[in-house]
Scaffold this motif. Structure first.
Motif, PDB file in Angstrom:
ATOM      1  N   LEU A   1     -34.844 -25.586  30.456  1.00 55.35           N
ATOM      2  CA  LEU A   1     -33.590 -24.859  30.208  1.00 55.35           C
ATOM      3  C   LEU A   1     -32.946 -25.327  28.903  1.00 55.35           C
ATOM      4  O   LEU A   1     -32.337 -24.523  28.175  1.00 55.35           O
ATOM      5  N   ASP A   2     -33.095 -26.604  28.577  1.00 53.24           N
ATOM      6  CA  ASP A   2     -32.498 -27.132  27.346  1.00 53.24           C
ATOM      7  C   ASP A   2     -33.225 -26.658  26.091  1.00 53.24           C
ATOM      8  O   ASP A   2     -32.654 -26.711  24.987  1.00 53.24           O
ATOM      9  N   THR A   3     -34.483 -26.218  26.237  1.00 59.08           N
ATOM     10  CA  THR A   3     -35.274 -25.822  25.059  1.00 59.08           C
ATOM     11  C   THR A   3     -35.418 -24.302  24.919  1.00 59.08           C
ATOM     12  O   THR A   3     -36.235 -23.847  24.118  1.00 59.08           O
ATOM     13  N   LEU A   4     -34.645 -23.537  25.661  1.00 61.56           N
ATOM     14  CA  LEU A   4     -34.767 -22.075  25.581  1.00 61.56           C
ATOM     15  C   LEU A   4     -34.412 -21.543  24.195  1.00 61.56           C
ATOM     16  O   LEU A   4     -34.905 -20.486  23.786  1.00 61.56           O
ATOM     17  N   ASP A   5     -33.552 -22.242  23.465  1.00 61.26           N
ATOM     18  CA  ASP A   5     -33.129 -21.785  22.147  1.00 61.26           C
ATOM     19  C   ASP A   5     -33.829 -22.523  21.013  1.00 61.26           C
ATOM     20  O   ASP A   5     -33.486 -22.328  19.847  1.00 61.26           O
ATOM     21  N   GLU A   6     -34.806 -23.360  21.323  1.00 64.82           N
ATOM     22  CA  GLU A   6     -35.508 -24.107  20.282  1.00 64.82           C
ATOM     23  C   GLU A   6     -36.689 -23.300  19.748  1.00 64.82           C
ATOM     24  O   GLU A   6     -37.398 -22.634  20.507  1.00 64.82           O
ATOM     25  N   ALA A   7     -36.887 -23.405  18.440  1.00 67.48           N
ATOM     26  CA  ALA A   7     -37.949 -22.622  17.792  1.00 67.48           C
ATOM     27  C   ALA A   7     -39.338 -23.033  18.254  1.00 67.48           C
ATOM     28  O   ALA A   7     -40.276 -22.238  18.180  1.00 67.48           O
ATOM     29  N   ALA A   8     -39.479 -24.260  18.730  1.00 67.77           N
ATOM     30  CA  ALA A   8     -40.795 -24.720  19.167  1.00 67.77           C
ATOM     31  C   ALA A   8     -41.120 -24.280  20.585  1.00 67.77           C
ATOM     32  O   ALA A   8     -42.271 -24.370  21.007  1.00 67.77           O
ATOM     33  N   PHE A   9     -40.124 -23.765  21.318  1.00 68.89           N
ATOM     34  CA  PHE A   9     -40.365 -23.408  22.716  1.00 68.89           C
ATOM     35  C   PHE A   9     -39.803 -22.024  23.022  1.00 68.89           C
ATOM     36  O   PHE A   9     -40.420 -21.015  22.709  1.00 68.89           O
TER      37      PHE A   9
ATOM     38  N   ARG B   1     -49.078 -18.984  18.585  1.00 67.60           N
ATOM     39  CA  ARG B   1     -49.212 -19.126  17.139  1.00 67.60           C
ATOM     40  C   ARG B   1     -47.865 -19.283  16.440  1.00 67.60           C
ATOM     41  O   ARG B   1     -47.726 -20.080  15.503  1.00 67.60           O
ATOM     42  N   GLN B   2     -46.844 -18.527  16.863  1.00 68.03           N
ATOM     43  CA  GLN B   2     -45.546 -18.601  16.201  1.00 68.03           C
ATOM     44  C   GLN B   2     -44.961 -20.003  16.259  1.00 68.03           C
ATOM     45  O   GLN B   2     -44.404 -20.510  15.278  1.00 68.03           O
ATOM     46  N   ALA B   3     -45.082 -20.646  17.427  1.00 70.89           N
ATOM     47  CA  ALA B   3     -44.531 -21.995  17.575  1.00 70.89           C
ATOM     48  C   ALA B   3     -45.336 -23.004  16.769  1.00 70.89           C
ATOM     49  O   ALA B   3     -44.771 -23.916  16.149  1.00 70.89           O
ATOM     50  N   GLU B   4     -46.651 -22.858  16.749  1.00 62.76           N
ATOM     51  CA  GLU B   4     -47.497 -23.792  16.014  1.00 62.76           C
ATOM     52  C   GLU B   4     -47.261 -23.679  14.508  1.00 62.76           C
ATOM     53  O   GLU B   4     -47.168 -24.703  13.813  1.00 62.76           O
ATOM     54  N   VAL B   5     -47.151 -22.444  14.012  1.00 65.07           N
ATOM     55  CA  VAL B   5     -46.894 -22.253  12.584  1.00 65.07           C
ATOM     56  C   VAL B   5     -45.503 -22.764  12.227  1.00 65.07           C
ATOM     57  O   VAL B   5     -45.296 -23.396  11.184  1.00 65.07           O
ATOM     58  N   GLY B   6     -44.534 -22.520  13.105  1.00 65.89           N
ATOM     59  CA  GLY B   6     -43.177 -22.995  12.842  1.00 65.89           C
ATOM     60  C   GLY B   6     -43.081 -24.510  12.795  1.00 65.89           C
ATOM     61  O   GLY B   6     -42.264 -25.060  12.043  1.00 65.89           O
TER      62      GLY B   6
ATOM     63  N   GLU C   1     -49.219 -31.713  -2.697  1.00 60.74           N
ATOM     64  CA  GLU C   1     -49.481 -30.693  -3.708  1.00 60.74           C
ATOM     65  C   GLU C   1     -50.252 -29.521  -3.113  1.00 60.74           C
ATOM     66  O   GLU C   1     -50.222 -28.428  -3.655  1.00 60.74           O
ATOM     67  N   ARG C   2     -50.935 -29.778  -1.978  1.00 63.19           N
ATOM     68  CA  ARG C   2     -51.635 -28.695  -1.288  1.00 63.19           C
ATOM     69  C   ARG C   2     -51.582 -28.916   0.215  1.00 63.19           C
ATOM     70  O   ARG C   2     -51.495 -30.048   0.683  1.00 63.19           O
ATOM     71  N   LEU C   3     -51.606 -27.815   0.960  1.00 64.56           N
ATOM     72  CA  LEU C   3     -51.669 -27.872   2.419  1.00 64.56           C
ATOM     73  C   LEU C   3     -52.905 -27.109   2.866  1.00 64.56           C
ATOM     74  O   LEU C   3     -53.121 -25.963   2.464  1.00 64.56           O
ATOM     75  N   ILE C   4     -53.704 -27.737   3.721  1.00 63.41           N
ATOM     76  CA  ILE C   4     -54.957 -27.165   4.195  1.00 63.41           C
ATOM     77  C   ILE C   4     -54.785 -26.754   5.651  1.00 63.41           C
ATOM     78  O   ILE C   4     -54.288 -27.537   6.460  1.00 63.41           O
ATOM     79  N   ALA C   5     -55.196 -25.537   5.989  1.00 65.18           N
ATOM     80  CA  ALA C   5     -55.066 -25.046   7.362  1.00 65.18           C
ATOM     81  C   ALA C   5     -56.040 -23.903   7.574  1.00 65.18           C
ATOM     82  O   ALA C   5     -56.712 -23.454   6.637  1.00 65.18           O
ATOM     83  N   ASP C   6     -56.104 -23.410   8.824  1.00 64.79           N
ATOM     84  CA  ASP C   6     -56.974 -22.283   9.127  1.00 64.79           C
ATOM     85  C   ASP C   6     -56.201 -20.976   9.027  1.00 64.79           C
ATOM     86  O   ASP C   6     -55.024 -20.942   8.657  1.00 64.79           O
ATOM     87  N   THR C   7     -56.854 -19.878   9.389  1.00 64.86           N
ATOM     88  CA  THR C   7     -56.285 -18.549   9.178  1.00 64.86           C
ATOM     89  C   THR C   7     -54.994 -18.312   9.952  1.00 64.86           C
ATOM     90  O   THR C   7     -54.148 -17.518   9.527  1.00 64.86           O
ATOM     91  N   ALA C   8     -54.806 -18.993  11.078  1.00 64.93           N
ATOM     92  CA  ALA C   8     -53.598 -18.781  11.875  1.00 64.93           C
ATOM     93  C   ALA C   8     -52.335 -19.087  11.083  1.00 64.93           C
ATOM     94  O   ALA C   8     -51.260 -18.541  11.379  1.00 64.93           O
ATOM     95  N   TYR C   9     -52.444 -19.951  10.069  1.00 62.75           N
ATOM     96  CA  TYR C   9     -51.282 -20.325   9.268  1.00 62.75           C
ATOM     97  C   TYR C   9     -51.169 -19.484   7.996  1.00 62.75           C
ATOM     98  O   TYR C   9     -50.284 -19.733   7.182  1.00 62.75           O
ATOM     99  N   GLY C  10     -52.054 -18.499   7.834  1.00 58.66           N
ATOM    100  CA  GLY C  10     -52.078 -17.715   6.602  1.00 58.66           C
ATOM    101  C   GLY C  10     -51.232 -16.461   6.637  1.00 58.66           C
ATOM    102  O   GLY C  10     -51.576 -15.465   5.992  1.00 58.66           O
ATOM    103  N   THR C  11     -50.129 -16.467   7.383  1.00 56.23           N
ATOM    104  CA  THR C  11     -49.239 -15.308   7.412  1.00 56.23           C
ATOM    105  C   THR C  11     -48.399 -15.253   6.137  1.00 56.23           C
ATOM    106  O   THR C  11     -48.184 -16.277   5.470  1.00 56.23           O
ATOM    107  N   GLY C  12     -47.885 -14.070   5.828  1.00 57.92           N
ATOM    108  CA  GLY C  12     -47.087 -13.896   4.625  1.00 57.92           C
ATOM    109  C   GLY C  12     -45.877 -14.814   4.553  1.00 57.92           C
ATOM    110  O   GLY C  12     -45.672 -15.502   3.545  1.00 57.92           O
TER     111      GLY C  12
END
Length: 461
Positions: free
Chosen positions: A183-191, A246-251, A269-280
């Motif tokens: 209930l405490d995390t209903l407004d958190e971006a990670a949950f 995916r939204q929570a992981e990318v956030g 200087e660079r961040l490496i990730a897979d396609t799930a993080y390649g959103t606009g």
């Protein structure tokens, strides 16, 4: 000749030293050199009463927890038994042979109370990261991000379909601890605020966990363990627990990068990730902060009917238009608007169109838009950042980055196979966060111990 029977005989006095009975090459000897708990008492001072019985030494509890997570001892009951019996564990925990091991219930009381209130486990993890930086294992130039599903301590038999679940009917006063945390995390971006889509099932015992079938097998309740690592030596720079979507992981990427900058002044200087993080939006956020996205673009503009895709149209940024392979222009607007409300807004998705008469007379219409009168192309708000990522993907450095990304996957494999964290033992977002922080601390300590083993000493005869 058969020797005499070995029988234990009581002695009045013993000359015994734990130091002499712990092997010089034991893993705990190397780990002990990098465990800095001098600041724990200061960190916890405000969370203890000045009256009453003396408490169990918090340094002892932390050392025992580190033993458990370094050697995959998942149960705190079993951990107490192992520390009681194992001489090396006693040596690491600063316990003599006659010292009593704390009861297993002591861990729960401290974890749900002063450890979480003071964010002690976060402090412990960051102290370990600072030691890795001091030892030269972290440059902060190249970082990688990824997430792994960790099964929650919940099952489908004790769950409710989403149509029957109503969080408003829950009375926090009578709810279990994991439900109150939900209930405490209903407004958190990670949950709760990560997505408006509700999971198919909600667990009664751990409603914050996510019902998912992301492994292409039987669905289960889980949390996502998110790692931000430095690729030089695979040191975990930050860790975050989120819902398994995916939204929570990318956030969580933004959260961890901001925290690494604030706590350790690390700006990759660079961040490496897979396609799930390649959103606009994610690529745009990185490019705005001068972080090169070595990430495959998450692109659904491809076509399966063999006609020209958007990638085959040339973008003319100076004139705000696309040029088709035949040399024709696709514009968003073909007149100047005096009313600003009718002009381009600069937000959202823009649509570029070719002239109908031009497309109808074009010899390549069958390859371009056989079922439409004129060709239309959409352009997202962060298309410039997406193009930056596409250009990086053509370089040799990008190929190196894709190989370095495997270091994150290796850490997750180590987490589950060596440390035994394939399923959580604690419930709720706080429980998942505690386990992930302790496991990441143990992995960093084992990394330090492997790279800088304890010097071998010759045992006296």
């Amino acid at each position: 000749m058969l020797g005499p029977r070995q029988e234990a005989q009581a002695a009045l006095f013993y000359e015994f030293s734990l130091e002499d009975h712990v092997p010089q090459d034991h893993l705990l000897r190397s780990i002990d050199r990098f465990v800095d708990l001098n600041s724990i008492r200061t960190h916890l001072a405000g969370f203890y009463s000045h009256t009453g019985r003396p408490s169990v030494d918090p340094e002892l509890l932390i050392r025992m927890l580190l033993v458990g997570y370094c050697f995959g001892i998942r149960s705190e009951r079993r951990l107490c038994e192992e520390v009681h019996l194992n001489l090396a564990y006693r040596w690491f925990c600063r316990l003599d042979l006659s010292d009593r091991v704390p009861d297993h219930s002591t861990f729960s009381k401290n974890r749900h109370g002063r450890f979480r209130d003071s964010e002690l486990l976060r402090h412990l993890f960051e102290t370990t990261v600072a030691r890795c930086i001091a030892e030269g294992l972290v440059s902060g130039q190249r970082m990688a991000i990824d997430a792994s599903l960790i099964e929650a301590d919940a099952n489908k038999q004790n769950s409710t379909p989403k149509d029957d679940w109503d969080a408003a009917r829950i009375d926090p006063a009578d709810a279990p601890r994991a439900v109150r945390e939900y209930l405490d995390t209903l407004d958190e971006a990670a949950f709760g605020a990560a997505s408006e889509v509700q999971p198919k099932f909600t667990s009664h015992s751990d409603p914050a966990s996510q019902w998912t079938a992301a492994r292409k097998g039987p669905a289960f309740f889980s949390y996502s363990d998110n790692y931000l690592i430095d690729t030089d030596h695979g040191v975990i720079v930050d860790v975050e627990a989120t819902r398994s979507i995916r939204q929570a992981e990318v956030g969580s990427t933004k959260t961890m990068l901001k925290r690494a900058k604030a706590r350790f002044d690390l700006h990759p200087e660079r961040l490496i990730a897979d396609t799930a993080y390649g959103t606009g939006p994610m690529l745009g956020w990185l490019v705005d902060r001068k972080i090169a996205p070595h990430i495959p673009v998450f692109d659904k503009s491809g076509r399966s009917d063999g006609t020209w895709t958007r990638a085959e149209f040339e973008w003319d940024a100076e004139n705000d238009q696309y040029i088709c392979p035949e040399g024709h222009e696709l514009k968003q607007f073909r007149r100047n608007y005096s009313d600003p409300n009718r002009g381009p807004t600069g937000k959202g998705t823009a649509r570029y169109r070719a002239l109908k008469d031009v497309c109808q007379a074009c010899p390549s219409k069958a390859k371009c838009c056989p079922n439409a009168e004129a060709r239309k192309i959409t352009r997202e708000e962060h298309e410039d950042a997406r193009q930056v990522a596409r250009d990086i993907a053509k370089t040799r450095q990008y190929d190196i980055s894709m190989k370095l990304r495997k270091k994150v996957e290796m850490l997750f494999a180590h987490l589950k196979r060596i440390l035994g964290l394939g399923r959580l033992r604690l419930r709720g977002p706080c429980g998942a966060n505690d386990e992930f922080l302790l496991a990441a601390t143990a992995q960093n300590l084992r990394k330090l111990a492997k790279i800088f083993p304890a010097p071998q000493q010759t045992r006296k005869a």
